[in-house]
Scaffold this active site. Structure first.
Site, PDB file in Angstrom:
ATOM      1  CE  LYS A   1      53.212   9.400   9.683  1.00 45.81           C
ATOM      2  NZ  LYS A   1      52.528  10.270  10.979  1.00 45.81           N
TER       3      LYS A   1
ATOM      4  CE1 TYR B   1      51.900   6.887   7.472  1.00 51.79           C
ATOM      5  CE2 TYR B   1      53.796   5.551   7.939  1.00 51.79           C
ATOM      6  CZ  TYR B   1      52.610   6.135   8.163  1.00 51.79           C
ATOM      7  OH  TYR B   1      52.456   6.335   9.492  1.00 51.79           O
TER       8      TYR B   1
END
Lengths: 105, 198
Positions: A39, A35
């Site tokens: 990002k 994740y």
């Protein structure tokens, strides 16, 4: 998606692209490998697009929300468990409005 | 002054604290007590009066928030076309509601079709009157959205202020090169981008 809209924006010499990043795109946290990597990629993509598109009058912005009471939050913190309530309690006490509706105000 | 007061303010709906109201008659002077009859909760009278002023000067619809940090939002004179990805929940949904309440044309996209349908019908119900110049279009995949983007954001030959719904196709007549149909990812724009990158 950006590829689809950018040519029109370039022709009109105006436009604004807003990417939704995250604080996970600024700092990493345990067990957030993929994740955070994604990002961070959003972060880099935003900066790259900004450099490329600014001469055409197109603004590129990234919004990096912190804690917010979205569906993602309930997925990450395991539904409506105690962690969620603790989170909401603490952040409300801090004076933060964690609802996405407030975030967009 | 006789006949200067508006009959009433029609409450169109409540969207996450944003109350959308409409004047019964356009162009009439409205006083704060007119809106006080209709609204619920406490508002800053100054804010309401500002909303009335804007309304009386020609804006047909106003919206203001009912929360403690109330601020007036009104239909902007130049609505923008806004494409929102992931509008089924969270930030996307909130953003869609917000922009829709402010009178922008909103395109909502996402993966969960039922949610998009629900959001679209809700937003259309809230803003029924302005629906004609606004389009809530939904597609369930990026691939399906791409042609829409190319139509809604055509590279050449479109007027900026009219691109909603079925009017959003490329307008060949207004384009700089009338004989040439504008393609979505036009060579012209692509060349510009490539030149910029290098």
């Amino acid at each position: 998606m950006s590829k689809a809209v950018i040519p029109g924006m370039i022709a009109r010499k105006t436009g604004h692209i807003i990417n939704i990043g995250s604080t996970a795109g600024k700092e990493v946290y345990p067990k957030g490998n993929v994740y955070c990597a994604s990002k961070y990629a959003v972060d880099a993509l935003t900066k790259g697009m900004r450099i490329d598109l600014l001469p055409h009058g197109i603004k590129v912005t990234q919004i990096a929300p912190g804690m917010a009471e979205t569906e993602f939050r309930s997925v990450r913190f395991g539904g409506d468990g105690p962690v969620r309530h603790r989170f909401t309690k603490v952040w409300t006490r801090c004076g933060r409005r964690t609802s996405p509706n407030w975030c967009t105000m | 002054m006789r006949g200067r007061r508006a009959q009433a303010v029609e409450v169109r709906g409540l969207i996450d604290g944003l109350m959308v109201v409409r004047l019964a008659e356009r162009g009439r002077q409205v006083k704060p007590e007119d809106q006080q009859q209709q609204r619920k909760g406490t508002h800053d009278p100054q804010m309401c009066w500002l909303a009335c002023e804007l309304t009386a000067s020609g804006e047909q619809e106003v919206a203001w928030s009912t929360g403690p940090h109330a601020k007036v939002a009104f239909l902007c004179p130049m609505p923008k076309l806004i494409l929102i990805t992931g509008a089924t929940s969270g930030f996307g949904e909130a953003t869609a509601r917000r922009f829709a309440a402010e009178g922008h044309r909103v395109i909502i996209t996402g993966r969960r079709k039922e949610r998009l349908e629900a959001l679209r019908s809700e937003l259309e119900g809230m803003h029924g009157k302005v629906e004609a110049r606004r389009s809530f279009i939904l597609f369930t995949s990026t691939c399906a959205t791409m042609p829409l983007c190319k139509r809604s954001f055509p590279p050449t030959g479109m007027e900026r202020d009219r691109c909603a719904g079925e009017q959003c196709g490329p307008r060949r007549r207004a384009g700089p090169d009338p004989g040439r149909p504008s393609r979505g990812l036009g060579a012209h724009a692509g060349h510009q981008l490539k030149a910029c990158c290098t």
